[in-house]
Design an enzyme around this catalytic site. Structure first.
Site, PDB file in Angstrom:
ATOM      1  N   GLU A   6       7.127  16.511  49.577  1.00 44.83           N
ATOM      2  CA  GLU A   6       7.919  17.057  48.481  1.00 44.83           C
ATOM      3  C   GLU A   6       7.325  16.664  47.131  1.00 44.83           C
ATOM      4  O   GLU A   6       7.386  17.422  46.164  1.00 44.83           O
ATOM      5  CB  GLU A   6       9.356  16.548  48.560  1.00 44.83           C
ATOM      6  CG  GLU A   6      10.157  17.090  49.734  1.00 44.83           C
ATOM      7  CD  GLU A   6      11.514  16.422  49.861  1.00 44.83           C
ATOM      8  OE1 GLU A   6      12.454  17.095  50.325  1.00 44.83           O
ATOM      9  OE2 GLU A   6      11.635  15.232  49.512  1.00 44.83           O
ATOM     10  N   ASP A 199      17.526  25.679  54.181  1.00 43.30           N
ATOM     11  CA  ASP A 199      18.272  26.269  55.292  1.00 43.30           C
ATOM     12  C   ASP A 199      19.674  26.647  54.859  1.00 43.30           C
ATOM     13  O   ASP A 199      20.264  25.999  53.993  1.00 43.30           O
ATOM     14  CB  ASP A 199      18.327  25.303  56.481  1.00 43.30           C
ATOM     15  CG  ASP A 199      18.878  23.935  56.118  1.00 43.30           C
ATOM     16  OD1 ASP A 199      20.020  23.643  56.495  1.00 43.30           O
ATOM     17  OD2 ASP A 199      18.167  23.163  55.459  1.00 43.30           O
TER      18      ASP A 199
END
Length: 248
Positions: A6, A199
């Site tokens: 990330e 998600d």
């Protein structure tokens, strides 16, 4: 940021260099990256990205609330930052308008959804409700959405946790931000979060597979929007000195 994958894009673009911390941290897998970001000629920011690092036993990114709290506290002690930012990926809900790669800023508060302590006083402690820096001006300027954030130590979820998330008015579910907000609260350091969606919990409930499939796209969005926020701070130092934290 919880995961090195990330953080790496931001580290590269910003040209941050590894920072050697005080000896106390040598036993911790923490990694610090530090550098200067130049905005307009007379304005600059000192930026540190902290990642908890690889767990020495299992050799995976140290995700979750415990490593996030340790990393945040070490960052405050080492650098005395004006603002702590929890940046990373998260789940959200299509019914609230989320989509893969959509980026949210924290709204009024950070919550825990898996700290179930049904005893007087501890029930509220388990809920968290630690305040977020008021970043409505940033959201408006950059065209980002706002949403309360709820944290827990599981990538998937139970029905009981979904009920708690809804009760908190949260639309972003992740694993670190509320721990960072707790550290901010106890040290008097303003905190906000930026989270990119990997998600959609209500349309694709298999969170682990969706996370893996959409992770790269979400990180691209996260990096782009985080850079935009950094640039905004560098251009307008008033944002750094006139911040307000919402009490909840």
């Amino acid at each position: 940021m919880a995961m090195e994958a990330e953080a790496q894009g931001l580290i590269d673009v910003l040209g941050l260099e590894p920072f050697v911390p005080r000896p106390f941290y040598e036993r911790l897998p923490l990694k610090f990256y530090y550098g200067i970001y130049q905005g307009r000629p007379e304005a600059f920011l000192e930026i540190t990205i902290t990642v908890p690092g690889k767990d020495p036993r299992y050799q995976v990114d140290s995700i979750g609330t415990e490593p996030a709290a340790v990393a945040a506290f070490a960052t405050v002690m080492e650098f005395q930052p004006d603002i702590l930012v929890s940046a990373g990926t998260a789940g959200s809900f299509a019914k609230h308008g989320a989509s893969i790669g959509k980026v949210y800023l924290s709204d009024s508060a950070f919550y825990f959804h898996d700290h179930r302590i049904p005893l007087p006083g501890w029930d509220m402690f388990g809920k968290g409700a630690y305040p977020s820096l008021d970043v409505r001006h940033l959201a408006h300027e950059l065209g980002l959405s706002l949403g309360n954030i709820s944290s827990g130590n599981a990538l998937d979820f139970t029905e009981q946790e979904l009920v708690a998330i809804a009760a908190h008015g949260a639309i972003v579910k992740e694993m670190e931000a509320t721990a960072v907000a707790w550290v901010g609260y106890i040290t008097g350091t303003p905190v906000f979060a930026i989270k990119s969606v990997t998600d959609l919990i209500d349309t694709h409930p298999d969170s682990p597979s969706e996370f893996a499939r959409n992770f790269v796209a979400a990180v691209v969005s996260l990096t782009e929007k985080t850079l935009a926020i950094i640039d905004t701070f560098a251009r307008d130092e008033k944002i750094l000195v006139e911040h307000q934290t919402k009490e909840v």
